[in-house]
Design a protein around this motif. Structure first.
Motif, PDB file in Angstrom:
ATOM      1  N   VAL A 179      65.673  81.296  15.561  1.00  0.00           N
ATOM      2  CA  VAL A 179      66.357  81.544  16.819  1.00  0.00           C
ATOM      3  C   VAL A 179      65.369  82.482  17.681  1.00  0.00           C
ATOM      4  CG1 VAL A 179      68.352  82.948  18.277  1.00  0.00           C
ATOM      5  CG2 VAL A 179      68.728  81.375  16.050  1.00  0.00           C
ATOM      6  N   PRO A 180      64.937  82.171  18.815  1.00  0.00           N
ATOM      7  CA  PRO A 180      63.786  82.993  19.619  1.00  0.00           C
ATOM      8  C   PRO A 180      64.616  84.240  20.290  1.00  0.00           C
ATOM      9  CG  PRO A 180      64.642  80.991  20.956  1.00  0.00           C
ATOM     10  CD  PRO A 180      65.374  80.953  19.520  1.00  0.00           C
ATOM     11  N   LEU A 212      61.877  76.510  26.638  1.00  0.00           N
ATOM     12  CA  LEU A 212      61.241  77.017  25.264  1.00  0.00           C
ATOM     13  C   LEU A 212      60.472  75.591  24.629  1.00  0.00           C
ATOM     14  CD1 LEU A 212      64.864  78.114  24.052  1.00  0.00           C
ATOM     15  CD2 LEU A 212      62.995  79.349  25.026  1.00  0.00           C
ATOM     16  N   PRO A 213      59.486  76.054  24.128  1.00  0.00           N
ATOM     17  CA  PRO A 213      58.271  75.274  23.669  1.00  0.00           C
ATOM     18  C   PRO A 213      58.841  74.626  22.299  1.00  0.00           C
ATOM     19  CG  PRO A 213      57.615  77.418  23.154  1.00  0.00           C
ATOM     20  CD  PRO A 213      58.770  77.558  23.866  1.00  0.00           C
ATOM     21  N   GLY A 231      72.621  84.387  17.512  1.00  0.00           N
ATOM     22  CA  GLY A 231      72.233  83.626  16.238  1.00  0.00           C
ATOM     23  C   GLY A 231      72.549  82.177  16.213  1.00  0.00           C
ATOM     24  N   ASP A 232      72.354  81.948  14.978  1.00  0.00           N
ATOM     25  CA  ASP A 232      72.727  80.237  14.705  1.00  0.00           C
ATOM     26  C   ASP A 232      74.099  80.302  14.507  1.00  0.00           C
ATOM     27  OD1 ASP A 232      72.571  77.467  14.437  1.00  0.00           O
ATOM     28  OD2 ASP A 232      71.821  77.525  12.310  1.00  0.00           O
ATOM     29  N   GLY A 233      74.797  79.293  14.966  1.00  0.00           N
ATOM     30  CA  GLY A 233      76.305  79.083  14.927  1.00  0.00           C
ATOM     31  C   GLY A 233      77.085  79.775  15.791  1.00  0.00           C
ATOM     32  N   HIS A 234      76.598  80.120  16.948  1.00  0.00           N
ATOM     33  CA  HIS A 234      77.321  80.798  17.828  1.00  0.00           C
ATOM     34  C   HIS A 234      77.558  80.000  19.071  1.00  0.00           C
ATOM     35  CE1 HIS A 234      76.846  84.399  15.489  1.00  0.00           C
ATOM     36  NE2 HIS A 234      77.547  85.044  16.004  1.00  0.00           N
TER      37      HIS A 234
END
Length: 333
Positions: A16-17, A170-171, A87-90
């Motif tokens: 996550v950036p 986002l790259p 974060g992941d999962g939001h």
């Protein structure tokens, strides 16, 4: 194997950036109209499940960009200060940012602390494949951004000030980027009702809080916007323990326009658009005390409501009373 299980061939997601210290630039974006909301509008289809099994999460994001809208004329540079939710999962990535620079005249001065909310389908909690992250993100973004614009008169007093919608890119690799949408709003320091302790507030303070909530929600409803996700986690208390705490509504991703979902039955009902609807019709016991705010209400809700909003009785017509009758099993709002 469960129909919605994550396939074993799925490639891992990149980190996550949105982390403290990350600096980025976003371009202003003119949001498209709110997406339609029906019973299963954001659930996965058979083809979605096949795609999820065959493609990596990043590749799916490239193939499924957000709804277009149109490009604006301004740019903004920001630095992430603190993660608030993410974060992941939001469902969204929410963090405070420092405004570094901007070409927009509507933004505050450089150095101001704001809140950025990013709608990134890559890190969305899709409930093990049951939800389509791209449709969900399109809905949350278009509904929230349009709600802020429609509720301009409440910004800064009841809801945060809104500083526009944006796109950032986002790259993915050396040649490709993926687009995500973002909104910028005022940073309000406070505590959500979900995190606050009702026992620390006197009954009179809690009654003041509930009256403010009912009144503000009813005024927003008068603007034809129905906040179906109005719960303690989406209500900020600005001041601490006080006889008259300030209340701010946040999170309008589930806001419904025209006071309804976009299904056939709901569209047949007379919602009296543009008319004020008395809380005596829409805020009965089941809606407030027994559902979202049980720990905040320890008094006779209906009697209290009748006293506090007695002045709204002349606005009630027989047709309104029938529409919001609690004897009706088809009551939708």
């Amino acid at each position: 194997m469960c129909l919605f299980d994550t396939p074993s061939t799925e490639l891992p997601k990149p980190p996550v950036p949105y982390t403290t210290g990350w600096r980025f630039t976003a371009e202003s974006h003119n949001v498209s109209a709110p997406t339609l909301v029906t019973g299963r509008c954001c659930t996965t289809s058979k083809s979605d499940r096949v795609e999820r099994k065959r493609m990596s999460p990043v590749e799916r994001c490239i193939q499924r960009p957000p709804l277009p809208g149109s490009k604006g004329n301004d740019a903004v540079s920001l630095e992430v200060l603190k993660l608030l939710k993410g974060g992941d999962g939001h469902n969204s990535q929410v963090f405070t940012v420092r405004l570094i620079a901007s070409t927009s005249q509507s933004l505050p001065k450089n150095g101001t602390e704001l809140v950025a909310k990013i709608y990134d389908p890559l890190y969305f909690d899709d409930d093990e494949g049951y939800l389509n992250p791209f449709l969900c993100m399109d809905q949350y973004y278009t509904h929230e951004a349009n709600a802020y614009e429609a509720l301009a008169e409440f910004q800064g007093r009841g809801i945060p000030k809104y500083f526009g919608s944006y796109s950032l890119y986002l790259p993915v690799d050396s040649t490709r980027k993926r687009a995500v949408r973002m909104i910028l709003i005022e940073h309000i320091r406070g505590t959500t009702m979900a995190d606050a302790k009702p026992t620390l507030f006197s009954q009179s303070a809690r009654q003041y809080i509930m009256k403010t909530i009912v009144d503000l929600e009813s005024r927003i409803y008068e603007k034809n916007i129905w906040l179906i996700d109005l719960e303690p986690r989406n209500i900020l208390i600005r001041s601490a323990v006080d006889s008259q705490p300030q209340i701010v509504f946040i999170d309008f991703g589930d806001a419904l326009f025209n006071r309804r979902r976009d299904n056939y039955y709901a569209m047949q009902l007379n919602n009296f658009l543009g008319h004020y609807i008395s809380p005596l019709l829409r805020w009965k016991d089941a809606k407030a005390k027994l559902y979202a705010f049980p720990n905040w209400v320890d008094w006779d809700w209906d009697c209290w409501l009748e006293v506090e909003f007695a002045h709204t009785v002349p606005s009630i017509t027989p047709e309104m009373r029938e529409r919001w009758s609690y004897k009706r099993k088809d009551r939708l709002s």
